[in-house]
Design a protein around this motif. Structure first.
Motif, PDB file in Angstrom:
ATOM      1  N   VAL A  56       0.850  -1.197   0.000  1.00 37.29           N
ATOM      2  CA  VAL A  56       0.000   0.000   0.000  1.00 37.29           C
ATOM      3  C   VAL A  56       0.883   1.243   0.000  1.00 37.29           C
ATOM      4  O   VAL A  56       1.876   1.302   0.734  1.00 37.29           O
ATOM      5  CB  VAL A  56      -0.901   0.015   1.263  1.00 37.29           C
ATOM      6  CG1 VAL A  56      -1.696   1.306   1.359  1.00 37.29           C
ATOM      7  CG2 VAL A  56      -1.847  -1.182   1.274  1.00 37.29           C
ATOM      8  N   VAL A  57       0.511   2.221  -0.817  1.00 36.29           N
ATOM      9  CA  VAL A  57       1.252   3.484  -0.859  1.00 36.29           C
ATOM     10  C   VAL A  57       0.471   4.534  -0.091  1.00 36.29           C
ATOM     11  O   VAL A  57      -0.748   4.639  -0.219  1.00 36.29           O
ATOM     12  CB  VAL A  57       1.420   3.968  -2.317  1.00 36.29           C
ATOM     13  CG1 VAL A  57       2.246   5.237  -2.351  1.00 36.29           C
ATOM     14  CG2 VAL A  57       2.066   2.900  -3.153  1.00 36.29           C
ATOM     15  N   LEU A  58       1.190   5.310   0.680  1.00 38.05           N
ATOM     16  CA  LEU A  58       0.559   6.415   1.411  1.00 38.05           C
ATOM     17  C   LEU A  58       1.359   7.685   1.166  1.00 38.05           C
ATOM     18  O   LEU A  58       2.590   7.649   1.074  1.00 38.05           O
ATOM     19  CB  LEU A  58       0.570   6.067   2.911  1.00 38.05           C
ATOM     20  CG  LEU A  58      -0.516   6.691   3.774  1.00 38.05           C
ATOM     21  CD1 LEU A  58      -1.895   6.262   3.315  1.00 38.05           C
ATOM     22  CD2 LEU A  58      -0.305   6.298   5.235  1.00 38.05           C
ATOM     23  N   ALA A 129       0.076  12.164  -4.686  1.00 39.99           N
ATOM     24  CA  ALA A 129      -1.329  11.742  -4.593  1.00 39.99           C
ATOM     25  C   ALA A 129      -2.251  12.642  -5.412  1.00 39.99           C
ATOM     26  O   ALA A 129      -3.390  12.251  -5.695  1.00 39.99           O
ATOM     27  CB  ALA A 129      -1.780  11.745  -3.136  1.00 39.99           C
ATOM     28  N   ALA A 130      -1.777  13.818  -5.781  1.00 41.01           N
ATOM     29  CA  ALA A 130      -2.673  14.782  -6.455  1.00 41.01           C
ATOM     30  C   ALA A 130      -3.303  14.224  -7.740  1.00 41.01           C
ATOM     31  O   ALA A 130      -4.502  14.444  -7.980  1.00 41.01           O
ATOM     32  CB  ALA A 130      -1.920  16.090  -6.723  1.00 41.01           C
ATOM     33  N   PRO A 131      -2.551  13.485  -8.580  1.00 37.14           N
ATOM     34  CA  PRO A 131      -3.210  12.936  -9.777  1.00 37.14           C
ATOM     35  C   PRO A 131      -4.172  11.791  -9.474  1.00 37.14           C
ATOM     36  O   PRO A 131      -5.045  11.496 -10.294  1.00 37.14           O
ATOM     37  CB  PRO A 131      -2.032  12.408 -10.626  1.00 37.14           C
ATOM     38  CG  PRO A 131      -0.798  13.026 -10.036  1.00 37.14           C
ATOM     39  CD  PRO A 131      -1.100  13.226  -8.587  1.00 37.14           C
ATOM     40  N   ARG A 182      -1.721  -0.347  -8.225  1.00 36.98           N
ATOM     41  CA  ARG A 182      -0.851  -0.837  -9.293  1.00 36.98           C
ATOM     42  C   ARG A 182       0.318   0.126  -9.566  1.00 36.98           C
ATOM     43  O   ARG A 182       1.450  -0.308  -9.750  1.00 36.98           O
ATOM     44  CB  ARG A 182      -1.673  -1.035 -10.580  1.00 36.98           C
ATOM     45  CG  ARG A 182      -0.784  -1.411 -11.739  1.00 36.98           C
ATOM     46  CD  ARG A 182      -1.542  -1.910 -12.929  1.00 36.98           C
ATOM     47  NE  ARG A 182      -0.645  -2.079 -14.053  1.00 36.98           N
ATOM     48  CZ  ARG A 182      -1.013  -2.432 -15.262  1.00 36.98           C
ATOM     49  NH1 ARG A 182      -2.285  -2.682 -15.504  1.00 36.98           N
ATOM     50  NH2 ARG A 182      -0.138  -2.552 -16.234  1.00 36.98           N
ATOM     51  N   PHE A 183       0.020   1.432  -9.612  1.00 39.43           N
ATOM     52  CA  PHE A 183       1.050   2.404  -9.995  1.00 39.43           C
ATOM     53  C   PHE A 183       1.504   3.205  -8.776  1.00 39.43           C
ATOM     54  O   PHE A 183       0.681   3.717  -8.017  1.00 39.43           O
ATOM     55  CB  PHE A 183       0.501   3.370 -11.054  1.00 39.43           C
ATOM     56  CG  PHE A 183      -0.024   2.671 -12.276  1.00 39.43           C
ATOM     57  CD1 PHE A 183       0.851   2.085 -13.171  1.00 39.43           C
ATOM     58  CD2 PHE A 183      -1.391   2.575 -12.510  1.00 39.43           C
ATOM     59  CE1 PHE A 183       0.374   1.413 -14.294  1.00 39.43           C
ATOM     60  CE2 PHE A 183      -1.878   1.915 -13.631  1.00 39.43           C
ATOM     61  CZ  PHE A 183      -0.999   1.332 -14.523  1.00 39.43           C
ATOM     62  N   VAL A 184       2.802   3.336  -8.643  1.00 38.47           N
ATOM     63  CA  VAL A 184       3.351   4.197  -7.586  1.00 38.47           C
ATOM     64  C   VAL A 184       3.924   5.433  -8.279  1.00 38.47           C
ATOM     65  O   VAL A 184       4.912   5.352  -9.014  1.00 38.47           O
ATOM     66  CB  VAL A 184       4.458   3.476  -6.793  1.00 38.47           C
ATOM     67  CG1 VAL A 184       4.945   4.376  -5.656  1.00 38.47           C
ATOM     68  CG2 VAL A 184       3.963   2.142  -6.258  1.00 38.47           C
TER      69      VAL A 184
END
Ligand code: FAD
Length: 337
Positions: A56-58, A129-131, A182-184
């Motif tokens: 998970v990306v945060l 995270a903006a996009p 899926r994408f970081v």
């Protein structure tokens, strides 16, 4: 290829995220790491695979509901750097690393004398995270200023450059939200207009003069936001908790008095806040989770709310709005468990 272990990718077990989410929820992850170099992502993602946990990306944690015990490897993007990187079709290109704080980045562009994203001032979170949800406020959204981004594709295990047409930007949606995890995103480039014009159509900005500069608009936006939204550092919240629903004209006609925002395709966007308020839910609480007294679209943490309280309150709101108006609300923040 060697198996990455926790030490290789600097993963910390029992990783505390309580100070890394704007709702102020107590939360710990099985493993977590601050990512300071984009290249660390691959090792961390492989480590997650090896230990059989989701990855998970945060970013800043301002659009998530964190559950108390998160069974995952959480990568907190903390890469830094921003610069003017070129020109394209008369626009100025500015590039920032994913871990940059979005509000700081906006302030920096304005301090350099560059107009273009001043209406997006003060939106909490990171550049990376903006996009994801195509952030928007005060008459513009990220897609309007987007040039390209770099992301690590975990499915294909390679780096990709996305142009605007690849991102499938829509209202608070993108390809990155369609395919979560899926994408970081590691780097974002914006195109700031060479011939800048103020965008003043939104209520609160419409009293400004056309000769206004970006700094004045930014300051007005920050003042407006401060007057409407609770400061998450004082009263935990994740901003708007539901998307404004888009319905057919026929459905909108069944809701007398509702503010209507007609869309180019004939549909109508409704105000989720108005629908919730009309159900008499302002101030309603489940445990320490409550509907904000001054703005029904915001769920706040009055102290010791848990993800369970937040979810129960969100369900109460959704049921009430559906029963009264036949409209289904969609939750904006992602639940991470
Ligand atoms: C008080 C308040 C006001 C707000 N106002 C607005 C507003 O006006 N307009 C608006 O659009 N939003 C608003 N938001 C929502 C929030 O600020 C934005 O969604 C912001 O972009 C979230 O950034 P973050 O870094 O905190 O993301 P996080 O909450 O950390 O993550 C959000 C999602 O993005 C994913 N993600 C994060 N970083 C990356 C990355 N580098 N690569 C891939 N995926 C990633 C996460 O996995 C998660 O799914 C508000 C929130 C608050 C608390």
């Amino acid at each position: 290829m060697t198996r990455p272990d926790a030490a290789d990718c600097r993963a910390i077990s029992d990783f505390d995220l309580s100070r890394r989410n704007s709702l102020g929820l107590a939360a710990r992850a099985r493993y977590g790491a601050f990512v300071h170099e984009a290249q660390e992502i691959d090792a961390l993602a492989r480590f997650a695979g090896e230990v059989g946990l989701p990855f998970v990306v945060l970013g800043g944690g301002s659009n998530v509901v964190l559950h108390p015990e998160i069974d995952a490897v959480v990568a907190v993007l903390a890469t830094r750097g921003r610069a003017v990187t070129g020109e394209a079709d008369g626009d100025l290109l500015v590039t920032a690393q994913a871990g940059e704080d979005w509000p700081d980045f906006v302030q920096w562009t304005v301090a350099q004398g560059f107009g273009g994203i001043e209406n997006l001032a003060g939106i909490p979170g990171t550049v990376g995270a903006a996009p994801v949800q195509n952030i928007g406020a005060y008459g513009i959204e990220l897609a309007d200023r987007f040039h390209s981004l770099t992301a690590y594709d975990r499915a294909e295990r390679h780096w990709r450059v996305f142009r605007r047409e690849d991102c499938r930007f829509r209202y608070r949606q993108s390809v990155f939200k369609d395919d979560p995890g899926r994408f970081v995103i590691t780097e974002v480039t914006l195109a700031l207009p060479g011939e800048w014009r103020p965008i003043l159509g939104y209520a609160g900005l419409d009293s400004l003069d056309e000769t206004v500069d970006p700094k004045t608009i930014m300051e007005r936006v920050l003042a407006l936001r401060g007057s409407k939204l609770p400061d998450w550092r004082v009263l935990g919240n994740a901003g708007s908790f539901f998307h404004n629903p888009v319905v057919s004209g026929a459905v909108a006609d069944t809701i007398p008095g509702a503010p209507r925002y007609p869309q180019p395709d004939g549909t109508v966007k409704l105000s989720a806040g108005w629908l919730i308020e009309s159900c008499g839910l302002k101030g309603h609480r489940v445990g320490d989770a409550g509907v904000y007294e001054k703005h029904a679209l915001i769920i706040v943490n009055h102290g010791r709310a848990t993800a369970h309280d937040i979810s129960a309150l969100a369900e109460t709101i959704k049921s009430a709005v559906f029963e009264r108006f036949g409209v289904t609300l969609q939750q904006e923040p992602l639940e991470i468990r």
